[in-house]
Enzyme design. Structure first.
Site, PDB file in Angstrom:
ATOM      1  N   TYR A   1      -3.552  -6.409  25.055  1.00 41.39           N
ATOM      2  CA  TYR A   1      -2.369  -7.286  24.979  1.00 41.39           C
ATOM      3  C   TYR A   1      -1.193  -6.658  25.718  1.00 41.39           C
ATOM      4  O   TYR A   1      -0.382  -7.347  26.321  1.00 41.39           O
ATOM      5  CB  TYR A   1      -1.998  -7.576  23.516  1.00 41.39           C
ATOM      6  CG  TYR A   1      -2.631  -8.841  22.990  1.00 41.39           C
ATOM      7  CD1 TYR A   1      -4.002  -8.904  22.750  1.00 41.39           C
ATOM      8  CD2 TYR A   1      -1.863  -9.984  22.754  1.00 41.39           C
ATOM      9  CE1 TYR A   1      -4.592 -10.073  22.285  1.00 41.39           C
ATOM     10  CE2 TYR A   1      -2.448 -11.155  22.291  1.00 41.39           C
ATOM     11  CZ  TYR A   1      -3.813 -11.193  22.052  1.00 41.39           C
ATOM     12  OH  TYR A   1      -4.389 -12.352  21.601  1.00 41.39           O
TER      13      TYR A   1
ATOM     14  N   TYR B   1     -14.671   1.479   9.303  1.00 44.05           N
ATOM     15  CA  TYR B   1     -13.242   1.795   9.451  1.00 44.05           C
ATOM     16  C   TYR B   1     -12.978   2.336  10.856  1.00 44.05           C
ATOM     17  O   TYR B   1     -12.107   1.844  11.577  1.00 44.05           O
ATOM     18  CB  TYR B   1     -12.848   2.828   8.407  1.00 44.05           C
ATOM     19  CG  TYR B   1     -11.383   3.216   8.391  1.00 44.05           C
ATOM     20  CD1 TYR B   1     -10.400   2.286   8.090  1.00 44.05           C
ATOM     21  CD2 TYR B   1     -10.998   4.535   8.636  1.00 44.05           C
ATOM     22  CE1 TYR B   1      -9.060   2.657   8.047  1.00 44.05           C
ATOM     23  CE2 TYR B   1      -9.661   4.911   8.585  1.00 44.05           C
ATOM     24  CZ  TYR B   1      -8.696   3.964   8.290  1.00 44.05           C
ATOM     25  OH  TYR B   1      -7.367   4.328   8.240  1.00 44.05           O
TER      26      TYR B   1
ATOM     27  N   ASN C   1      -2.566  -8.653   0.815  1.00 45.72           N
ATOM     28  CA  ASN C   1      -3.428  -9.510  -0.006  1.00 45.72           C
ATOM     29  C   ASN C   1      -3.814  -8.816  -1.308  1.00 45.72           C
ATOM     30  O   ASN C   1      -4.595  -9.338  -2.093  1.00 45.72           O
ATOM     31  CB  ASN C   1      -4.676  -9.966   0.762  1.00 45.72           C
ATOM     32  CG  ASN C   1      -5.597  -8.804   1.083  1.00 45.72           C
ATOM     33  OD1 ASN C   1      -5.267  -7.645   0.826  1.00 45.72           O
ATOM     34  ND2 ASN C   1      -6.756  -9.102   1.635  1.00 45.72           N
TER      35      ASN C   1
ATOM     36  N   GLY D   1       0.823  -1.211   0.000  1.00 45.73           N
ATOM     37  CA  GLY D   1       0.000   0.000   0.000  1.00 45.73           C
ATOM     38  C   GLY D   1       0.850   1.252   0.000  1.00 45.73           C
ATOM     39  O   GLY D   1       2.084   1.197  -0.073  1.00 45.73           O
ATOM     40  N   PHE D   2       0.189   2.380   0.103  1.00 41.66           N
ATOM     41  CA  PHE D   2       0.868   3.676   0.035  1.00 41.66           C
ATOM     42  C   PHE D   2       1.864   3.846   1.194  1.00 41.66           C
ATOM     43  O   PHE D   2       3.084   3.897   0.981  1.00 41.66           O
ATOM     44  CB  PHE D   2      -0.215   4.769   0.016  1.00 41.66           C
ATOM     45  CG  PHE D   2       0.264   6.156   0.291  1.00 41.66           C
ATOM     46  CD1 PHE D   2       1.363   6.675  -0.375  1.00 41.66           C
ATOM     47  CD2 PHE D   2      -0.413   6.963   1.205  1.00 41.66           C
ATOM     48  CE1 PHE D   2       1.799   7.973  -0.123  1.00 41.66           C
ATOM     49  CE2 PHE D   2       0.012   8.254   1.459  1.00 41.66           C
ATOM     50  CZ  PHE D   2       1.120   8.753   0.804  1.00 41.66           C
TER      51      PHE D   2
ATOM     52  N   ASN E   1      -4.858 -11.747  15.095  1.00 43.17           N
ATOM     53  CA  ASN E   1      -3.872 -12.732  14.620  1.00 43.17           C
ATOM     54  C   ASN E   1      -2.447 -12.220  14.786  1.00 43.17           C
ATOM     55  O   ASN E   1      -1.545 -12.941  15.215  1.00 43.17           O
ATOM     56  CB  ASN E   1      -4.099 -13.038  13.130  1.00 43.17           C
ATOM     57  CG  ASN E   1      -5.339 -13.888  12.909  1.00 43.17           C
ATOM     58  OD1 ASN E   1      -5.774 -14.604  13.804  1.00 43.17           O
ATOM     59  ND2 ASN E   1      -5.917 -13.793  11.723  1.00 43.17           N
TER      60      ASN E   1
ATOM     61  N   LYS F   1     -10.776   0.476  13.753  1.00 46.05           N
ATOM     62  CA  LYS F   1      -9.545   1.092  14.262  1.00 46.05           C
ATOM     63  C   LYS F   1      -9.633   1.342  15.769  1.00 46.05           C
ATOM     64  O   LYS F   1      -8.628   1.238  16.486  1.00 46.05           O
ATOM     65  CB  LYS F   1      -9.275   2.405  13.513  1.00 46.05           C
ATOM     66  CG  LYS F   1      -8.853   2.188  12.057  1.00 46.05           C
ATOM     67  CD  LYS F   1      -7.469   1.552  11.992  1.00 46.05           C
ATOM     68  CE  LYS F   1      -6.980   1.315  10.600  1.00 46.05           C
ATOM     69  NZ  LYS F   1      -5.667   0.662  10.583  1.00 46.05           N
TER      70      LYS F   1
ATOM     71  N   ARG G   1      -9.806   9.729  -2.672  1.00 47.84           N
ATOM     72  CA  ARG G   1      -9.361  10.766  -1.747  1.00 47.84           C
ATOM     73  C   ARG G   1      -9.150  12.069  -2.486  1.00 47.84           C
ATOM     74  O   ARG G   1      -8.926  12.095  -3.692  1.00 47.84           O
ATOM     75  CB  ARG G   1      -8.074  10.341  -1.052  1.00 47.84           C
ATOM     76  CG  ARG G   1      -8.327   9.247  -0.090  1.00 47.84           C
ATOM     77  CD  ARG G   1      -7.101   8.898   0.668  1.00 47.84           C
ATOM     78  NE  ARG G   1      -7.492   8.170   1.845  1.00 47.84           N
ATOM     79  CZ  ARG G   1      -7.857   8.745   2.978  1.00 47.84           C
ATOM     80  NH1 ARG G   1      -7.838  10.049   3.114  1.00 47.84           N
ATOM     81  NH2 ARG G   1      -8.230   8.022   3.990  1.00 47.84           N
TER      82      ARG G   1
HETATM   83  N1  UDP Z   1     -13.397  15.781  -1.166  1.00 51.80           N
HETATM   84  C1  UDP Z   1     -13.808  16.682  -2.145  1.00 51.80           C
HETATM   85  N2  UDP Z   1     -13.740  16.288  -3.445  1.00 51.80           N
HETATM   86  C2  UDP Z   1     -13.315  15.069  -3.852  1.00 51.80           C
HETATM   87  C3  UDP Z   1     -12.873  14.163  -2.864  1.00 51.80           C
HETATM   88  C4  UDP Z   1     -12.930  14.540  -1.526  1.00 51.80           C
HETATM   89  O1  UDP Z   1     -14.214  17.816  -1.842  1.00 51.80           O
HETATM   90  O2  UDP Z   1     -13.303  14.793  -5.070  1.00 51.80           O
HETATM   91  C5  UDP Z   1     -13.448  16.206   0.230  1.00 51.80           C
HETATM   92  C6  UDP Z   1     -14.118  15.204   1.178  1.00 51.80           C
HETATM   93  O3  UDP Z   1     -15.509  15.401   1.206  1.00 51.80           O
HETATM   94  C7  UDP Z   1     -13.464  15.546   2.488  1.00 51.80           C
HETATM   95  C8  UDP Z   1     -12.061  16.006   2.099  1.00 51.80           C
HETATM   96  O4  UDP Z   1     -12.135  16.302   0.699  1.00 51.80           O
HETATM   97  O5  UDP Z   1     -14.114  16.610   3.115  1.00 51.80           O
HETATM   98  C9  UDP Z   1     -10.986  14.962   2.322  1.00 51.80           C
HETATM   99  O6  UDP Z   1     -11.429  13.751   1.762  1.00 51.80           O
HETATM  100  P1  UDP Z   1     -10.538  12.441   1.724  1.00 51.80           P
HETATM  101  O7  UDP Z   1     -11.399  11.340   1.190  1.00 51.80           O
HETATM  102  O8  UDP Z   1      -9.279  12.739   1.041  1.00 51.80           O
HETATM  103  O9  UDP Z   1     -10.154  12.126   3.223  1.00 51.80           O
HETATM  104  P2  UDP Z   1     -10.977  12.070   4.607  1.00 51.80           P
HETATM  105  O10 UDP Z   1     -12.380  12.584   4.422  1.00 51.80           O
HETATM  106  O11 UDP Z   1     -10.947  10.649   5.001  1.00 51.80           O
HETATM  107  O12 UDP Z   1     -10.166  12.951   5.451  1.00 51.80           O
END
Ligand code: UDP
Length: 328
Positions: free
Chosen positions: A160, A146, A33, A11-12, A100, A150, A187
């Site tokens: 633990y 999520y 995975n 992943g990133f 696990n 978490k 994102r």
């Molecule tokens: N967001 C947006 N346009 C997009 C994608 C995300 O305005 O095309 C907004 C989203 O609604 C949020 C913020 O950007 O308020 C950050 O979203 P991201 O999914 O990156 O992360 P998270 O919400 O989990 O912090």
């Protein structure tokens, strides 16, 4: 030389961690995975003798031969589009996967670190968020799978630690960006950069007054590394406190990418946090850490990465649609 198991290694953040531990001279056992990870993030490490990759789902029993000094559990879907598509896997990797790996850490007497998140604060009523804030999470909302996984992950890790005396670390990661982000993870940074590169308008959700604080991946990795090497067992926020509204951020991206795109507004997804900014006093005091890379420099480097993607990769981006969830 230490022997380290990193889950979510393709992943990133996981792949940048692999790079860091290899650069420090250690042996890395990478596990993923590949549901959301991508082998292209770690393929440069395959020729190294100190690097091994297992294609394994950690929600099933995890076996690794030989000693392990550290286990870093970074496997999890980590973007809102993923929680909607694979909610059960998201819950399982945080809950069953963590259980696990804790068992494995206990067996190997390894130090155990989990990748927690600012999402455990939910839509926060305290600003900026300190580690002492308990959060404001909607358990049954789209992000609940999520957030609650978490939160459970933190609880079982502390159990633990307290019950079995396991040596544990909890890093609460705030919005992090940089090369190797998935273009189609929905994102905001890949979304805006992909849109700029395809010549589309930038989609701001809501009125864009919600805030985020973006941390460049090199800074994030440094913070994680220092926490692992410290002896501090309670959660620590690692993120960049430089906060910006999403609307202002869209304008910055338009300037950076030099496009003539406009901003268009779309409905705000359900439970989208209105504000987010880490209080990093603890990280400063305990780890002597604070971010060094400013947004301008970090975004420039990140845009270079996205510019390097093929036209084919750029085109296959899917759009994020929360409409169905908003109706429920
Ligand atoms: N967001 C947006 N346009 C997009 C994608 C995300 O305005 O095309 C907004 C989203 O609604 C949020 C913020 O950007 O308020 C950050 O979203 P991201 O999914 O990156 O992360 P998270 O919400 O989990 O912090």
């Amino acid at each position: 030389m230490k022997r380290i198991l990193i889950t979510g290694a393709a992943g990133f953040i996981g792949s940048h961690l692999c790079d860091r531990f290899i650069a420090e001279g250690h042996e890395v056992i990478a596990m993923d995975n590949l549901i959301t990870g991508d082998l292209k993030n770690i393929k440069h490490l395959f020729p190294l003798e100190r690097f091994t990759f297992y294609n394994h789902d950690v929600t099933n029993f995890v076996y690794v031969p030989g000693k392990l000094d550290y286990i870093l559990h970074f496997a999890s879907p980590a973007s809102p589009i993923d929680y909607l598509k694979i909610p059960i896997q998201t819950l399982k990797v945080g809950a069953l996967g963590t259980h696990n790996l804790l068992g494995l850490a206990k067996e190997k007497k390894a130090r155990f670190m989990i990748a927690s998140t600012s999402e455990i604060y939910g839509d926060p009523l305290v600003h900026p968020q300190t580690e002492e804030y308990y959060g404001n999470v909607n358990t049954i909302g789209p992000r609940g799978v999520y957030d609650e996984a978490k939160r459970f992950q933190e609880s079982i890790t502390m159990a633990y630690h307290r019950f079995h005396g396991l040596d544990t670390r909890i890093v609460r990661i705030f919005n992090t960006y940089g090369p190797r982000m998935r273009l189609n993870d929905g994102r905001v940074i890949p979304a805006f950069m992909g849109q700029a590169l395809r010549g589309e308008d930038l989609t701001v959700f809501g009125d864009g007054s919600q805030t985020r604080s973006f941390c460049y991946v090199d800074d994030e990795i440094e913070g994680i590394y220092r926490l692992l090497m410290s002896d501090y067992t309670h959660p620590v926020n690692i993120g960049n406190p430089n906060e910006i509204t999403i609307k202002d951020f869209a304008e910055e991206i338009i300037k950076l990418t030099g496009t003539d795109q406009k901003i268009i507004y779309k409905p705000l997804p359900k439970d989208d946090p209105m504000q987010r900014q880490p209080d990093i006093t603890k990280a400063k005091e305990i780890l002597g850490w604070e971010p060094k890379v400013g947004r301008e420099e970090g975004m420039r480097k990140t845009f270079e990465f996205f510019k390097g993607l093929s036209t084919e990769e750029l085109e296959k981006t899917e759009h994020r649609d929360f409409t169905a969830h908003n109706k429920k």
